[in-house]
Scaffold this active site. Sequence first.
Site, PDB file in Angstrom:
ATOM      1  N   HIS A 154       0.864  -1.181   0.000  1.00 41.07           N
ATOM      2  CA  HIS A 154       0.000   0.000   0.000  1.00 41.07           C
ATOM      3  C   HIS A 154       0.904   1.237   0.000  1.00 41.07           C
ATOM      4  O   HIS A 154       2.069   1.173   0.422  1.00 41.07           O
ATOM      5  CB  HIS A 154      -0.871   0.014   1.245  1.00 41.07           C
ATOM      6  N   CYS A 163      -1.984  -0.005   7.392  1.00 41.82           N
ATOM      7  CA  CYS A 163      -1.171   1.188   7.152  1.00 41.82           C
ATOM      8  C   CYS A 163      -1.128   2.094   8.376  1.00 41.82           C
ATOM      9  O   CYS A 163      -0.089   2.667   8.701  1.00 41.82           O
ATOM     10  CB  CYS A 163      -1.703   1.940   5.936  1.00 41.82           C
ATOM     11  N   CYS A 176      -5.734   2.261   5.846  1.00 40.60           N
ATOM     12  CA  CYS A 176      -6.387   1.081   6.407  1.00 40.60           C
ATOM     13  C   CYS A 176      -5.728   0.746   7.746  1.00 40.60           C
ATOM     14  O   CYS A 176      -4.744   1.368   8.145  1.00 40.60           O
ATOM     15  CB  CYS A 176      -6.275  -0.096   5.433  1.00 40.60           C
ATOM     16  N   GLU A 194       1.169   3.865   1.882  1.00 41.59           N
ATOM     17  CA  GLU A 194       1.764   4.263   3.162  1.00 41.59           C
ATOM     18  C   GLU A 194       2.860   3.298   3.599  1.00 41.59           C
ATOM     19  O   GLU A 194       3.890   3.730   4.132  1.00 41.59           O
ATOM     20  CB  GLU A 194       0.681   4.346   4.247  1.00 41.59           C
TER      21      GLU A 194
END
Length: 154
Positions: A54, A87, A84, A56
């Site tokens: 992801h 993250c 999320c 991040e």
Amino acid sequence: MSSDETLMRLAIQASREALAAGDRPFGAVLADSAGKVLHVARNTQFSARDGLAHAEVQLVREVEVSLGADSLRGATVFASGEPCAMCAGALFWSGVARIVFAARTATITRLIGGPSLPIQSAQVYVGANPAPWVEGPLLEEEASVVLAQWPYGT
């Protein structure tokens, strides 16, 4: 010193780049306390064949290698989508002090579908010490334009 909107637009631009590369449309920017951009990252889940990539998480990984872990401590992350739970945890453990996001989790789920952890970033930090400060949505409509281009839909 850059404004929050300017920094968020860099994260949204990174989400466009992720989309163009065939990855999920998310981007993230790391800025120091003065607003100086330290690093920009994008989601690379498909291109890197890494489900954990992801934006991040990529930001944390790349910054630790290129600038060192101390660059993350006390910094601000601008994310094109609300981080999320995974993250949010990565940002907590890296010492990020502030998180600003564009599109809310509910908006992301509505626009691109797929698996979802229906928890807000701020909820992940309840009881955390020290808890990062979470702000958003900021420029949600601009981020949503990119999200809506995800070809796989809901």
